[in-house]
Design an enzyme around this catalytic site. Structure first.
Site, mmCIF file in Angstrom:
data_model
loop_
_atom_site.group_PDB
_atom_site.id
_atom_site.type_symbol
_atom_site.label_atom_id
_atom_site.label_comp_id
_atom_site.label_asym_id
_atom_site.label_seq_id
_atom_site.Cartn_x
_atom_site.Cartn_y
_atom_site.Cartn_z
ATOM 1 N N ASP A 7 3.016 -0.863 3.240
ATOM 2 C CA ASP A 7 4.174 -1.346 3.982
ATOM 3 C C ASP A 7 4.215 -2.859 3.760
ATOM 4 O OD1 ASP A 7 6.291 -1.475 5.901
ATOM 5 O OD2 ASP A 7 4.828 -2.069 7.420
ATOM 6 N N ASP A 9 6.241 -5.697 5.942
ATOM 7 C CA ASP A 9 6.200 -6.540 7.142
ATOM 8 C C ASP A 9 5.090 -6.087 8.087
ATOM 9 O OD1 ASP A 9 8.454 -7.900 6.135
ATOM 10 O OD2 ASP A 9 9.804 -6.456 7.075
#
Ligand SMILES: [Mg+2]
Ligand SMILES: [Zn+2]
Length: 181
Positions: A7, A9
């Protein structure tokens, strides 16, 4: 060659409730770029799967997202790291798309593009939706405490059997040490 899915952020860069709308707002989490570089140097392929509803919300456009990712690639390159591809969902929560995590669409795109199954492939996230999307394709979800990780842990929902790490650096050390997967 091993593959890992990250991922963005809250895993690679500091997350913000105000969204990451410009390169200036893209600030790496300490140690994350070094960790990705270690993976690259150990022969791993690294791809990113990220929800970017800020596009649907009109907070930034595709050109700006590209500039943000150019910064990521440039900073990472200085450490000798490489992200092979960034898969993103530009839609909003009400768009009914198949790619916004927890839907597994981005992971299916990765499978199609890389021509491989994601079965057992480690996928690092800080939100429950990252873990759910990974699980849906048989990948191996790993949770980090950075970003929304602490609040994901506090909710405690859907975390059975999911290893938890302080941050990406700690997860990568474990992966490269061969203790996981
Ligand atoms: Mg996140
Ligand atoms: Zn989408």
């Amino acid at each position: 060659m091993r593959l890992i899915i990250l991922d963005r952020d809250g895993v690679i860069n500091v997350d913000s409730d105000d969204y990451i709308k410009s390169p200036d707002e893209f600030v790496p989490i300490p140690g994350s770029l070094e960790a990705i570089a270690k993976l690259t140097q150990a022969g791993w392929r690294v791809v990113v799967a990220t929800n970017q509803s800020g596009i649907a919300r009109g907070y930034y456009d595709l050109a700006m997202l590209q500039r943000i990712h150019d910064k990521l690639h440039r900073l990472l390159g200085a450490y000798g790291g490489e992200i092979e591809a960034i898969f993103f969902c530009p839609h909003g929560p009400d768009d009914g798309c198949d790619c916004r995590k927890p839907k597994p669409g981005l992971f299916h795109e990765i499978e199609a593009r890389l021509q491989m199954s994601l079965q057992g492939v480690p996928a690092v996230g800080d939100s429950l939706r990252d873990l759910q999307a990974a699980r849906a394709v048989g990948a191996k979800p790993l949770l980090v405490r950075t970003g929304k990780g602490e609040s994901t842990l506090a909710k405690g929902e859907g975390l059975e059997g999911i290893p938890v790490f302080a941050d990406l650096q700690a997860a990568v050390e474990e992966l490269l040490g061969g203790a996981l997967c």
